[in-house]
Scaffold this active site. Structure first.
Site, PDB file in Angstrom:
ATOM      1  N   ASN A 152     -21.451 -31.581  -0.396  1.00  0.00           N
ATOM      2  CA  ASN A 152     -20.160 -31.328  -1.281  1.00  0.00           C
ATOM      3  C   ASN A 152     -19.604 -29.923  -0.446  1.00  0.00           C
ATOM      4  OD1 ASN A 152     -18.296 -30.495  -3.204  1.00  0.00           O
ATOM      5  ND2 ASN A 152     -19.518 -29.515  -4.780  1.00  0.00           N
ATOM      6  N   GLU A 199     -28.138 -30.263 -11.537  1.00  0.00           N
ATOM      7  CA  GLU A 199     -27.637 -29.191 -11.014  1.00  0.00           C
ATOM      8  C   GLU A 199     -27.503 -27.949 -11.764  1.00  0.00           C
ATOM      9  OE1 GLU A 199     -25.620 -29.808  -7.105  1.00  0.00           O
ATOM     10  OE2 GLU A 199     -24.125 -29.507  -8.538  1.00  0.00           O
ATOM     11  N   HIS A 202     -19.024 -31.424 -12.132  1.00  0.00           N
ATOM     12  CA  HIS A 202     -19.519 -30.303 -11.348  1.00  0.00           C
ATOM     13  C   HIS A 202     -19.351 -28.958 -12.108  1.00  0.00           C
ATOM     14  CE1 HIS A 202     -20.455 -27.343  -8.315  1.00  0.00           C
ATOM     15  NE2 HIS A 202     -21.128 -27.944  -7.901  1.00  0.00           N
ATOM     16  N   GLY A 232     -25.194 -22.072  -5.532  1.00  0.00           N
ATOM     17  CA  GLY A 232     -24.610 -20.800  -4.898  1.00  0.00           C
ATOM     18  C   GLY A 232     -25.207 -19.527  -5.304  1.00  0.00           C
ATOM     19  N   SER A 270     -28.658 -24.507  -4.110  1.00  0.00           N
ATOM     20  CA  SER A 270     -29.195 -23.631  -3.110  1.00  0.00           C
ATOM     21  C   SER A 270     -30.382 -24.431  -2.468  1.00  0.00           C
ATOM     22  CB  SER A 270     -29.872 -22.571  -4.012  1.00  0.00           C
ATOM     23  OG  SER A 270     -28.952 -21.569  -4.326  1.00  0.00           O
ATOM     24  N   LYS A 315     -16.610 -28.548  -0.930  1.00  0.00           N
ATOM     25  CA  LYS A 315     -16.172 -27.923  -1.855  1.00  0.00           C
ATOM     26  C   LYS A 315     -14.595 -27.640  -1.218  1.00  0.00           C
ATOM     27  CE  LYS A 315     -20.173 -26.170  -3.759  1.00  0.00           C
ATOM     28  NZ  LYS A 315     -21.265 -25.014  -4.456  1.00  0.00           N
ATOM     29  N   GLY A 326     -24.775 -27.698  -1.030  1.00  0.00           N
ATOM     30  CA  GLY A 326     -23.210 -27.165  -0.923  1.00  0.00           C
ATOM     31  C   GLY A 326     -23.089 -26.297   0.517  1.00  0.00           C
TER      32      GLY A 326
HETATM   33  P1  PGA Z   1     -24.884 -24.752  -3.225  1.00  0.00           P
HETATM   34  O1  PGA Z   1     -24.044 -25.827  -3.941  1.00  0.00           O
HETATM   35  O2  PGA Z   1     -26.025 -25.785  -2.407  1.00  0.00           O
HETATM   36  O3  PGA Z   1     -24.245 -23.935  -2.202  1.00  0.00           O
HETATM   37  O4  PGA Z   1     -26.049 -24.215  -4.212  1.00  0.00           O
HETATM   38  C1  PGA Z   1     -24.516 -27.104  -4.572  1.00  0.00           C
HETATM   39  C2  PGA Z   1     -23.328 -27.667  -5.448  1.00  0.00           C
HETATM   40  O5  PGA Z   1     -22.602 -26.685  -5.747  1.00  0.00           O
HETATM   41  O6  PGA Z   1     -23.351 -28.596  -5.730  1.00  0.00           O
END
Ligand code: PGA
Length: 249
Positions: A8, A165, A93, A171, A211, A10, A232
């Protein structure tokens, strides 16, 4: 079965940046290792489609309008995304649920519109830290799944991937533990069992996101009941991401 890995991206990468990113990915991704779906911003879908056309990399979008066409200024339709190169769309999400106040009712409509137009859905569900600390994980996930998947036919679940998630893990650098993930995968499959069938609960693809990084993916992608991962931040650097992708078995 090969693991499913989803990136993702983003709201990162303009077209030029995506050109560089996808060129590196196509040149270095070993497609035998896992099924890879990359979800760039809308504006990069067409160039990504062009660059990935002879590779096994699949593309996804990060959102879609629940309506199919018409006076919805600023929105994008499932058919537009499909034509631009997306085979998948991320829905539910926590960025969309929390920052854009998307309800389960809206997510349910978006899923139906996506499936009708040939887009497969990556449905994200997960609890907040407060929910987790007050023992509400099960209730939250059940409610999200039941409302988001309401009215779907069982065979449509073949086109849905469920991403567990937990909001507190996205994040933050605080990934969920193997135990949390395995429990939640079990819960997700139980809800599918209760609302669809035993077969559906076995066959549904469940992945983990939150993460994921170079240090923890080996443990977390291989949890019982987990078919892959949603990355992410870690997917933004092709070098780091490719090292992970090419070592997934
Ligand atoms: P992250 O994001 O790996 O940066 O925690 C995951 C996501 O938002 O799906």
């Amino acid at each position: 079965m090969k693991k499913i890995v989803i990136a993702n991206l983003k709201m990162n990468q303009n077209i030029d940046e995506s050109k560089t990113y996808f060129t590196k990915m196509v040149a270095n991704f070993n497609g035998d290792k896992c099924d890879l779906i990359i979800c760039p911003p809308y504006t990069s879908l067409s160039i990504a489609k062009f660059i990935t056309q002879n590779s096994s990399i699949r593309l996804g979008a990060q959102n879609v309008c629940d309506e199919e066409f018409g006076a919805y200024t600023g929105e994008i339709s499932a058919q537009m995304l499909k034509k631009a190169g997306a085979d998948y769309v991320i829905l539910g999400h926590s960025d969309r649920r929390n920052k854009f106040k998307e309800s389960d009712k809206l997510i349910n409509k978006k899923i139906k519109t996506s499936l009708k137009n040939g887009l497969k859905c990556i449905l994200c569900v997960g609890e907040s830290l407060a929910d987790k600390n007050t023992g509400k994980t099960y209730d939250v996930i059940r409610k999200q799944l039941e409302e988001d998947l309401r009215g779907l036919y069982e065979n449509e679940l073949e086109s849905v991937i469920i991403a567990y998630e937990p909001i507190w893990a996205i994040g933050t650098g605080n990934n969920a533990s193997v135990k949390d993930i395995e429990n939640s995968a079990k819960l997700i499959r139980k809800v599918i069992f209760d609302n669809f069938s035993e077969k559906a609960s076995r066959d549904i693809q469940v992945i983990y996101g939150g993460s994921l990084n170079q240090k923890n993916y080996q443990a977390l992608l291989y949890c019982t009941g987990i078919d892959g991962g949603l990355f992410g931040a870690c997917s933004l650097d092709p070098k780091v991401f490719l090292e992970i992708l090419n070592s997934v078995k």
